[in-house]
Design a protein around this motif. Sequence first.
Motif, mmCIF file in Angstrom:
data_model
loop_
_atom_site.group_PDB
_atom_site.id
_atom_site.type_symbol
_atom_site.label_atom_id
_atom_site.label_comp_id
_atom_site.label_asym_id
_atom_site.label_seq_id
_atom_site.Cartn_x
_atom_site.Cartn_y
_atom_site.Cartn_z
ATOM 1 N N PHE A 122 9.587 78.556 -42.167
ATOM 2 C CA PHE A 122 8.706 77.733 -43.261
ATOM 3 C C PHE A 122 8.241 75.921 -42.360
ATOM 4 C CE2 PHE A 122 7.957 74.279 -47.000
ATOM 5 C CZ PHE A 122 6.432 75.454 -47.130
ATOM 6 N N VAL A 123 9.652 74.982 -42.372
ATOM 7 C CA VAL A 123 9.280 73.919 -42.133
ATOM 8 C C VAL A 123 8.652 74.250 -40.562
ATOM 9 C CG1 VAL A 123 10.870 72.029 -41.113
ATOM 10 C CG2 VAL A 123 11.425 73.395 -42.778
ATOM 11 N N GLY A 124 9.058 75.197 -39.183
ATOM 12 C CA GLY A 124 8.549 74.833 -38.546
ATOM 13 C C GLY A 124 7.218 75.280 -38.370
ATOM 14 N N ASN A 125 7.142 76.166 -39.191
ATOM 15 C CA ASN A 125 4.995 76.485 -39.028
ATOM 16 C C ASN A 125 4.465 75.400 -39.939
ATOM 17 O OD1 ASN A 125 5.751 78.904 -37.871
ATOM 18 N ND2 ASN A 125 6.291 79.955 -39.509
ATOM 19 N N PHE A 126 4.903 74.594 -40.734
ATOM 20 C CA PHE A 126 4.210 74.415 -41.499
ATOM 21 C C PHE A 126 3.583 72.528 -41.170
ATOM 22 C CE2 PHE A 126 3.004 71.857 -45.400
ATOM 23 C CZ PHE A 126 1.027 72.046 -45.885
ATOM 24 N N LEU A 127 4.962 72.220 -40.938
ATOM 25 C CA LEU A 127 5.490 70.524 -40.511
ATOM 26 C C LEU A 127 4.270 70.145 -39.589
ATOM 27 C CD1 LEU A 127 7.523 68.420 -41.521
ATOM 28 C CD2 LEU A 127 8.830 68.835 -39.778
ATOM 29 N N MET A 128 3.877 70.468 -38.643
ATOM 30 C CA MET A 128 3.619 70.076 -37.174
ATOM 31 C C MET A 128 2.097 69.696 -37.995
ATOM 32 S SD MET A 128 4.179 71.369 -33.877
ATOM 33 C CE MET A 128 4.395 70.908 -32.817
ATOM 34 N N ILE A 129 1.557 70.600 -39.141
ATOM 35 C CA ILE A 129 0.303 70.305 -39.430
ATOM 36 C C ILE A 129 0.444 69.692 -40.514
ATOM 37 C CG2 ILE A 129 -1.606 71.576 -40.608
ATOM 38 C CD1 ILE A 129 -0.244 73.863 -39.343
ATOM 39 N N PHE A 130 1.263 69.473 -41.273
ATOM 40 C CA PHE A 130 1.590 68.609 -42.643
ATOM 41 C C PHE A 130 1.482 67.319 -41.507
ATOM 42 C CE2 PHE A 130 4.519 65.961 -45.302
ATOM 43 C CZ PHE A 130 3.565 66.266 -46.881
ATOM 44 N N TYR A 131 2.520 66.535 -40.921
ATOM 45 C CA TYR A 131 2.568 65.213 -40.178
ATOM 46 C C TYR A 131 1.112 64.962 -40.001
ATOM 47 C CZ TYR A 131 7.590 65.457 -40.557
ATOM 48 O OH TYR A 131 9.011 65.079 -41.372
ATOM 49 N N SER A 132 -0.065 66.418 -38.880
ATOM 50 C CA SER A 132 -0.868 65.214 -38.735
ATOM 51 C C SER A 132 -1.949 65.673 -39.512
ATOM 52 C CB SER A 132 -1.475 66.506 -37.296
ATOM 53 O OG SER A 132 -1.874 68.440 -37.539
ATOM 54 N N ASP A 133 -2.381 65.977 -40.467
ATOM 55 C CA ASP A 133 -3.449 66.242 -41.617
ATOM 56 C C ASP A 133 -2.996 65.681 -42.273
ATOM 57 O OD1 ASP A 133 -4.606 68.391 -39.566
ATOM 58 O OD2 ASP A 133 -4.449 69.538 -41.243
ATOM 59 N N VAL A 134 -2.104 65.145 -43.309
ATOM 60 C CA VAL A 134 -1.700 64.193 -44.414
ATOM 61 C C VAL A 134 -1.185 62.868 -43.750
ATOM 62 C CG1 VAL A 134 -0.122 64.056 -46.479
ATOM 63 C CG2 VAL A 134 -0.404 66.579 -45.811
ATOM 64 N N PHE A 135 -0.337 62.925 -42.788
ATOM 65 C CA PHE A 135 -0.457 61.609 -42.918
ATOM 66 C C PHE A 135 -0.336 60.615 -41.595
ATOM 67 C CE2 PHE A 135 4.273 62.328 -44.280
ATOM 68 C CZ PHE A 135 4.459 62.179 -44.924
ATOM 69 N N GLY A 136 -1.428 61.179 -41.133
ATOM 70 C CA GLY A 136 -2.112 61.325 -39.616
ATOM 71 C C GLY A 136 -1.400 60.218 -38.404
ATOM 72 N N ILE A 137 -0.510 61.727 -38.200
ATOM 73 C CA ILE A 137 -0.148 60.948 -36.894
ATOM 74 C C ILE A 137 -0.839 61.450 -36.077
ATOM 75 C CG2 ILE A 137 2.183 61.758 -35.657
ATOM 76 C CD1 ILE A 137 3.730 61.336 -37.851
ATOM 77 N N SER A 138 -0.605 61.320 -34.549
ATOM 78 C CA SER A 138 -1.114 62.223 -33.447
ATOM 79 C C SER A 138 -0.402 63.727 -32.987
ATOM 80 C CB SER A 138 -1.574 61.048 -32.533
ATOM 81 O OG SER A 138 -0.395 61.155 -31.413
ATOM 82 N N MET A 139 -1.126 64.624 -32.593
ATOM 83 C CA MET A 139 -0.890 66.186 -31.889
ATOM 84 C C MET A 139 0.496 65.136 -31.467
ATOM 85 S SD MET A 139 -0.791 68.289 -34.656
ATOM 86 C CE MET A 139 -0.421 69.215 -33.669
ATOM 87 N N SER A 140 0.449 64.762 -30.123
ATOM 88 C CA SER A 140 1.036 64.424 -29.319
ATOM 89 C C SER A 140 2.414 63.741 -29.550
ATOM 90 C CB SER A 140 0.547 64.270 -28.371
ATOM 91 O OG SER A 140 -0.134 62.532 -28.761
ATOM 92 N N ALA A 141 1.998 62.566 -30.717
ATOM 93 C CA ALA A 141 3.643 62.249 -31.271
ATOM 94 C C ALA A 141 4.402 63.304 -32.214
ATOM 95 C CB ALA A 141 3.222 61.373 -32.218
ATOM 96 N N VAL A 142 3.516 64.222 -32.728
ATOM 97 C CA VAL A 142 4.386 64.757 -33.113
ATOM 98 C C VAL A 142 4.997 65.897 -32.865
ATOM 99 C CG1 VAL A 142 3.841 67.283 -35.180
ATOM 100 C CG2 VAL A 142 2.971 65.074 -35.809
#
Length: 106
Positions: free
Chosen positions: A35-55
């Motif tokens: 769950f963490v592996g599949n959702f965390l990257m999208i959560f960080y980029s969409d909700v927190f606004g972190i760039s995908m390269s940083a994530v």
Amino acid sequence: MEVCGVKENTDIKLPFISKFAYGMGDVGCNFSWMFVGNFLMIFYSDVFGISMSAVAGLMLFSRFWDAINDPIVGGLTDRTKSRWGRYRPWLLIAAPITALVLMATF
């Protein structure tokens, strides 16, 4: 197969219930981490606004940390001697901490 002059019986068939019980023992752990592996990257980029390269860099760092940390923790558990055994004290401490960290992640 012969080990130290003693023949091993490798033709033993493991019952299905034993295979099933062994597999179910890890379902909860794998469910939470997948769950963490599949959702965390999208959560960080969409909700927190972190760039995908940083994530992606954060995820890469966590994999490297895991490669360093796992042998260290394995060595600690192998050297642990308690009345509850080698691994149970670590599991009793780590399970609630892991649950709290998983909840705090989101």
